[in-house]
Design a protein around this motif. Structure first.
Motif, PDB file in Angstrom:
ATOM      1  N   UNK A  34     -26.716   7.270  22.042  1.00 36.21           N
ATOM      2  CA  UNK A  34     -25.311   7.672  22.242  1.00 36.21           C
ATOM      3  C   UNK A  34     -24.776   8.632  21.197  1.00 36.21           C
ATOM      4  N   UNK A  35     -25.347   8.656  19.983  1.00 34.30           N
ATOM      5  CA  UNK A  35     -24.817   9.489  18.908  1.00 34.30           C
ATOM      6  C   UNK A  35     -25.630  10.767  18.703  1.00 34.30           C
ATOM      7  N   UNK A  36     -26.650  10.955  19.498  1.00 32.96           N
ATOM      8  CA  UNK A  36     -27.561  12.080  19.287  1.00 32.96           C
ATOM      9  C   UNK A  36     -26.895  13.408  19.625  1.00 32.96           C
ATOM     10  N   UNK A  37     -27.055  14.373  18.724  1.00 33.59           N
ATOM     11  CA  UNK A  37     -26.591  15.742  18.971  1.00 33.59           C
ATOM     12  C   UNK A  37     -27.759  16.734  18.915  1.00 33.59           C
ATOM     13  N   UNK A  38     -28.930  16.260  18.509  1.00 35.06           N
ATOM     14  CA  UNK A  38     -30.130  17.083  18.499  1.00 35.06           C
ATOM     15  C   UNK A  38     -31.283  16.253  19.050  1.00 35.06           C
ATOM     16  N   UNK A  39     -32.189  16.924  19.750  1.00 37.99           N
ATOM     17  CA  UNK A  39     -33.358  16.220  20.270  1.00 37.99           C
ATOM     18  C   UNK A  39     -34.554  17.158  20.232  1.00 37.99           C
ATOM     19  N   UNK A  40     -35.698  16.625  19.834  1.00 39.21           N
ATOM     20  CA  UNK A  40     -36.935  17.404  19.748  1.00 39.21           C
ATOM     21  C   UNK A  40     -38.050  16.666  20.469  1.00 39.21           C
ATOM     22  N   UNK A  41     -38.716  17.372  21.369  1.00 39.61           N
ATOM     23  CA  UNK A  41     -39.936  16.880  21.979  1.00 39.61           C
ATOM     24  C   UNK A  41     -41.089  17.724  21.444  1.00 39.61           C
ATOM     25  N   UNK A  42     -42.068  17.066  20.819  1.00 37.46           N
ATOM     26  CA  UNK A  42     -43.269  17.756  20.364  1.00 37.46           C
ATOM     27  C   UNK A  42     -44.464  17.086  21.025  1.00 37.46           C
TER      28      UNK A  42
END
Length: 294
Positions: A22-30
């Motif tokens: 709910x608090x995420x403002x960035x996301x990375x998939x590697x």
């Protein structure tokens, strides 16, 4: 036309009562080395967008199956990184091939193509650092920059700050050569005259330009710029598909307002034999939280 998300194998999941991050403002998939993931290597004839959607779906499906509801609750930057067995081929230069050939770093060539959906130089800087750190490499042999709208609407003064970032890495010998995508004349000539480190290559999208213009071909030969072709999508990953695949495996709130800003495709080849040793992707997205979760 159906969304790409609908083409991924369907999985029956119970609806979530609250957001996962709910608090995420960035996301990375590697992805790590996708060649070591059998589920991704079985299918053929997928385009770049379909490959990325399939990987994100696989990761989020695994997240739901192994559901730890507290894991991402307070995370502002959510990272989905590969497990150690998926990266073992990437990080081990001294491994052997199927023919028991001993490999060193000098036997490999790393090529990276960065699809930018933002003109922020700091984003490019962070992206290159992330690639180097995750691959555990000190340098990359070649890097290509692909801009929004295939580069046709990019002004020189918008692009030069990005290239200055590349030049800084070249000065530090962390990038050995660099190129651009879909630069036509006169943008290519203006750019060439304005930069310190000249582009080595220029990739042209054959889906947009069915044949390389003669004036561009002549200019490239005169200035030792290698002209290559590609068939990558103009927009590798849009907001609708990215938000859709997140919503499918999480809560509706988790999917809101995400904007993919950068997609990276990398590969390494065994230079003496031209064999692909590793291949993978980075997908980075940001969002603004504009509403309170229910």
């Amino acid at each position: 036309m159906k969304s790409l998300v609908q083409n991924v194998n369907q999985v029956t999941l119970e609806p979530l009562l609250r957001p996962v991050f709910p608090k995420a403002t960035e996301i990375l998939f590697y992805t790590g080395n996708t060649l070591s993931i059998p589920k991704l290597t079985k299918k053929t004839n997928k385009n770049l967008t379909e490959e990325i959607i399939e990987y994100i779906s696989m990761v989020l499906q695994k997240m739901r199956i192994e559901m730890n509801e507290a894991k991402f609750q307070n995370e502002k930057y959510v990272k989905f990184l590969p497990t150690s067995d998926e990266t073992s081929v990437t990080s081990n230069h001294n491994s052997t091939t199927s023919g028991n050939e001993q490999l060193s770093r000098e036997d490999l060539k790393y090529s990276v193509k960065i699809f930018l959906r933002s003109l922020d130089p700091e984003l490019l800087h962070q992206t290159i650092n992330t690639v180097l750190n995750q691959l555990k490499e000190n340098y990359l042999e070649s890097i290509m920059i692909s801009l929004p709208n295939s580069g046709v609407q990019i002004a020189l003064n918008e692009f030069l700050p990005l290239w200055h970032v590349i030049e800084d890495y070249i000065d530090k010998q962390k990038i050995l050569s660099a190129g651009v995508c879909d630069f036509m004349l006169p943008l290519l000539s203006d750019f060439y005259d304005s930069c310190k480190h000249k582009p080595c290559t220029n990739q042209i999208n054959l889906n947009v330009c069915c044949a390389i213009p003669e004036d561009l071909n002549k200019y490239a030969k005169e200035h030792n710029i290698q002209l290559l072709t590609h068939s990558d999508p103009i927009d590798v990953l849009n907001e609708t598909d990215f938000q859709g695949v997140i919503q499918k495996y999480s809560h509706e709130y988790d999917s809101m307002n995400w904007k993919p800003l950068c997609i990276v495709r990398y590969s390494s080849i065994i230079t003496k034999r031209g064999i692909i040793k590793t291949k993978g992707f980075f997908i980075y997205s940001k969002r603004e939280l504009r509403m309170n979760k229910n």
